[in-house]
Enzyme design. Structure first.
Site, PDB file in Angstrom:
ATOM      1  N   GLU A 172      35.639   8.143  32.914  1.00 56.19           N
ATOM      2  CA  GLU A 172      35.137   6.780  32.718  1.00 56.19           C
ATOM      3  C   GLU A 172      35.803   5.798  33.671  1.00 56.19           C
ATOM      4  O   GLU A 172      36.344   4.755  33.287  1.00 56.19           O
ATOM      5  CB  GLU A 172      35.309   6.344  31.261  1.00 56.19           C
ATOM      6  CG  GLU A 172      34.552   7.252  30.321  1.00 56.19           C
ATOM      7  CD  GLU A 172      34.417   6.722  28.904  1.00 56.19           C
ATOM      8  OE1 GLU A 172      35.060   5.712  28.584  1.00 56.19           O
ATOM      9  OE2 GLU A 172      33.645   7.318  28.136  1.00 56.19           O
TER      10      GLU A 172
ATOM     11  N   GLU B 256      32.003  14.394  27.398  1.00 57.41           N
ATOM     12  CA  GLU B 256      32.663  13.835  26.215  1.00 57.41           C
ATOM     13  C   GLU B 256      31.605  13.388  25.217  1.00 57.41           C
ATOM     14  O   GLU B 256      30.683  12.658  25.596  1.00 57.41           O
ATOM     15  CB  GLU B 256      33.549  12.655  26.644  1.00 57.41           C
ATOM     16  CG  GLU B 256      34.501  12.217  25.563  1.00 57.41           C
ATOM     17  CD  GLU B 256      35.439  11.125  26.064  1.00 57.41           C
ATOM     18  OE1 GLU B 256      36.099  11.313  27.106  1.00 57.41           O
ATOM     19  OE2 GLU B 256      35.497  10.080  25.389  1.00 57.41           O
TER      20      GLU B 256
HETATM   21  C1  GAL Z   1      35.966   7.392  25.521  1.00 55.49           C
HETATM   22  C2  GAL Z   1      37.199   7.696  26.350  1.00 55.49           C
HETATM   23  C3  GAL Z   1      38.216   8.483  25.545  1.00 55.49           C
HETATM   24  C4  GAL Z   1      38.405   7.838  24.211  1.00 55.49           C
HETATM   25  C5  GAL Z   1      37.092   7.763  23.502  1.00 55.49           C
HETATM   26  C6  GAL Z   1      37.181   7.204  22.104  1.00 55.49           C
HETATM   27  O1  GAL Z   1      35.188   6.404  26.078  1.00 55.49           O
HETATM   28  O2  GAL Z   1      36.844   8.446  27.477  1.00 55.49           O
HETATM   29  O3  GAL Z   1      39.434   8.541  26.237  1.00 55.49           O
HETATM   30  O4  GAL Z   1      38.928   6.580  24.411  1.00 55.49           O
HETATM   31  O5  GAL Z   1      36.223   6.949  24.235  1.00 55.49           O
HETATM   32  O6  GAL Z   1      35.905   7.126  21.519  1.00 55.49           O
END
Ligand code: GAL
Length: 799
Positions: free
Chosen positions: A414, A491
């Site tokens: 991100e 993710e």
């Molecule tokens: C994402 C991020 C992760 C964590 C997650 C929590 O956007 O890449 O590191 O923060 O959100 O939902």
């Protein structure tokens, strides 16, 4: 030009003879007997400094985990509110006179962060990145024989806040000391690949860079050893070029896969005349894989989904101090769920994690950065970007590229630069750095802007794999929006749950509010979140929502659930006293939340029937009963012997549900296929708490001063039924050849320290982590609480 492969079998090449032990390199643990001081004292870099009053300890060590949770700590709630600061380590040691002619190297697997190192008062250097491995050559500054040497390490983690999650502080990974001959194989000099693989034969290519040794009349012998240690192929080459290419054919290779993680070893020997002057052994695996824009991922030609989880690097109550057994336990719990891949979010991992993934059969996405030049926290790595990113990324790839488990590199998570044109230039630069060192694996980046026209990292055209974080709503249209591209869900989910906590009703989904600040609307006063898989961050989804999409389309090669385990820090959705995350499929103590069984029912072939919630409610209360099941076409539930109905999953259902008026007793479920019982399970109403039960995950451990036994603590009633809301303060006593290392209960809001001999249970469970001493014998653990019969368990620690 195509490489000429020289296939040489092992029979002939014994002319060089094998070396006697003192001629070859020796690598030893350098973890024992350090002195530690929490605070700053610049004089501590000097040899004469008096460290007598400093604390003695062995590495790996994380000083933050020993501290108290406090919202006022500058780390902030993002790092769990644990303290950081500055710390010093010193170690005195002797090097035998016989090593005078040798090169002595020290390797740090990772120090968080901004480490500076001195040997005998001489400054060796600084390494800001807390996740990178680095080496110093001590040789020119050492004293030999009866004289003492002093190494001093300053660790500065005071530049807070510097992370979005808990980092730990200190020399939290292993340290090694290598004694080698002056002429030796340089660090990370070999790259082992398997350019041709099928079930009949494989070609192993070993590419070694030996700059500086050309013309020295040396030879390099490479041998491939199978899992029995048998040499299956050898080739010897003269060191006439800087780059030496060696090829060894392995017949009927045992391929590396998730279910059969077969490993080989490549032993390199540097030979002068007829003497082996250095040797180095690397573990490798023979496998091939590919991504296809239509068909997804294949390993060794077999289609498979990447069923992954993201992990941060803390080991719960142990903090970030590396312990191989702790990592292994985490992976075992995940393997048992059917997970087959790990994303090392968002940094290079400990080498032990990669070794275990090779051995246990996990694919790994090895990630480099959480930010580039643009920051996410005030003092994060963006401050070091310009000076260090090239070296850090190179070192990561060089260190890790021989692991068969690694299937992809991620150049960042991100990253803010995806929103402007610098995403194009930096994206290309980083991919080029990776490709120069490893062109066998795809490179991706975990993108949070899913619009291909607006995402500049995607626009760089440099990514082999499009990694999307969240945005599950666009996955079905991926092929239309990203023609010809290959997909990976880098993710997903960010669903929230507290183990063992259930809010009724369960059939509506709640999202964390959009402003990103306010705690969950109508959230619970005790900061719990329901464990029915119906709460998620607004940018994500429940577990079921995204998995239903991923499982439907072959072109969606797989996903990485955020996260496998809860981790310290980032306690979305709550503010203080929440201090650890809610995202895990498994809680911080390693106890599975209910959704673990949804994955198990979908990701494994073993029969699953899991019933929730527990069965202690108010009479008359309406309770939603869920069952996760597989290998069956229906489930029937019975309350106190009376059927409350048969349920069948229809359409894309991943669970079934009954709404029941609660009455105490026994709730039983039976799954059937074609009318035949597959499994039965039940939850039973518990009476008054009566006694403590202790269960060790392993009752025999190694007496090496490192191995761990994880003891689960529960409270039973008179009939041995577990009490689901037990929350007693339990006091532990450990006698014999072990120590109590840490305690936990999986609660996200418990501010009692992990390093303690007492802890409350939470929703019926507690955890005590016992570590062996270096002496074998029995370890007796007892646990007592007011008004309860004490529990005990005996562990054998074996030499
Ligand atoms: C994402 C991020 C992760 C964590 C997650 C929590 O956007 O890449 O590191 O923060 O959100 O939902």
């Amino acid at each position: 030009m195509r490489l000429r492969y020289l296939y040489t079998l092992c029979l002939v090449l014994f002319t060089a003879g094998f070396a006697s032990a003192q001629n070859v390199r020796k690598t030893e643990s350098f973890n024992a007997d350090w002195k530690f001081f929490l605070g700053d004292d610049t004089a501590a870099s000097q040899v004469k400094f008096d460290d007598n009053r400093w604390r003695k300890l062995d590495l790996p060590h994380d000083w933050s985990i020993e501290g108290e949770f406090d919202s006022k700590n500058p780390t902030t709630q993002a790092e769990g509110g644990l303290p950081a600061g500055i710390g010093w380590y010193r170690k005195s040691f002797m090097i035998p006179a016989s090593s005078k002619t040798k090169t002595i190297l020290i390797d740090f697997d990772g120090v968080f962060h901004n480490s500076e190192v001195w040997i005998n008062g001489h400054y060796l250097g600084k390494r800001p990145n807390g996740y990178i491995s680095f080496r110093y050559d001590l040789t020119p500054y050492l004293k030999f024989g009866a004289q003492q040497n002093v190494i001093a390490v300053r660790v500065d983690n005071s530049d807070q806040p510097n992370s979005r999650w808990y980092t730990g502080s200190g020399i939290y990974r292993n340290v090694w000391l290598t004694t080698a001959n002056k002429i030796h194989l340089p660090q990370w000099s070999s790259f082992i690949t398997t350019p041709q693989v099928d079930h009949q034969k494989a070609a192993i290519n070993i590419r070694t860079v030996l700059a500086g040794l050309v013309g020295s009349k040396l030879t390099l012998r490479a041998s491939v050893l199978d899992d029995q240690g048998k040499v299956v192929g050898t080739v010897t080459s003269s060191v006439i070029d800087t780059v030496i290419q060696q090829n060894i054919r392995v017949m009927n290779p045992k391929l590396w896969s998730i279910n059969h993680p077969n490993l080989y070893k490549v032993k390199l020997q540097l030979i002068a005349g007829n003497k082996v002057i250095d040797d180095y052994t690397t573990t490798t695996g023979i496998r091939y894989f590919n991504f296809d824009a239509d068909k997804g991922f294949r390993l060794n030609g077999e289609p498979m989904k990447i069923l992954g989880v993201c992990l941060h690097h803390d080991q719960g109550a142990l903090g970030t101090a590396v312990n191989t057994r702790a990592i292994e336990r985490q992976l075992q719990i995940l393997k048992n769920m059917g997970c087959n891949a790990i994303r090392t979010s968002h940094n290079p991992p400990a080498p032990e994690l990669l070794d275990l993934c090779d051995k246990m059969g996990f694919l790994v996405m090895d990630e480099a950065f959480d930010m580039w030049k643009k920051k996410k926290s005030k003092h994060d790595y963006h401050e070091d970007w310009d000076e260090w990113h090239v070296k850090d990324l190179q070192d990561q790839v060089l260190r890790d590229r021989n692991h068969p488990s690694i299937f992809a590199w991620s150049i960042g998570n991100e990253i803010r630069e995806q929103f402007d044109s610098t995403g194009v230039s930096i994206g290309r630069e980083l991919v080029k750095i990776v490709k120069q060192l490893d062109n066998t694996r795809p490179v991706t980046s975990a993108l949070s802007d899913a619009d291909p026209k607006k995402n500049f990292i995607y626009q760089s055209g440099a990514l082999d794999l499009v990694g999307l974080n969240y945005h599950q709503e666009v996955y079905a249209d991926f092929q239309k929006n990203y023609p010809g591209q290959k997909f990976i869900g880098t993710e997903n989910m960010s669903a929230l749950a507290t183990r063992g906590h259930y809010d009724m009703p369960s059939d509506s989904i709640r999202r964390w509010p959009k402003d990103g600040k306010t705690p969950l609307k109508d959230g619970n006063a005790d900061f719990t979140v329901s464990s029915y898989d119906n709460v998620s961050a607004y940018w994500g989804s429940t577990h079921e929502e995204t998995w239903k999409i991923i499982k439907t389309h072959d072109f969606l090669s797989g996903l990485f659930v955020w996260t496998g385990f809860d981790y310290i820090g980032e306690p979305t959705p709550y503010l203080w006293p929440a201090r650890s995350s809610y995202f895990g499929i498994v809680d911080l103590a390693g106890f599975p939340k209910d959704v673990y069984y949804m994955y198990q029912s979908e990701w494994t072939n073993k029969s699953v029937l899991h019933l929730l919630p527990h069965w202690n409610w108010k009479p008359g209360q309406l309770i939603d009963v869920w069952a996760y099941y597989n290998n069956a076409d229906e489930v029937e539930a019975f309350l106190n012997g009376k059927s409350i109905g048969v349920r069948k999953k229809t359409g894309d259902d991943l669970h079934v549900m009954w709404r029941v008026k609660y009455e105490p007793g026994v709730l039983k479920a039976v799954s059937r296929r074609n009318g035949k019982v597959v499994m039965t399970t039940q939850v039973v109403t518990a009476g008054e708490p009566y006694k403590i039960q202790l269960k060790a995950d392993r009752s025999k451990i190694k007496a090496d001063g490192k191995d761990l036994s994880y003891i689960t603590v529960s409270v039973l009633d008179k009939n041995n039924v577990p009490v689901p809301d037990a929350n007693q303060l339990v006091k532990f006593k450990v006698t014999g050849q072990g120590v109590l290392k840490a305690v936990d209960n999986g609660s996200q809001t418990d501010l009692d320290p992990f390093v303690s001999d007492q802890h409350h249970l939470f929703n019926g469970l507690g955890l005590a982590i016992i570590q062996s001493k270096a002496v074998g014998g029995k370890i007796t653990v007892t646990a007592a609480a007011d008004g309860l019969q004490a529990g005990s368990v005996v562990i054998e620690s074996l030499r």
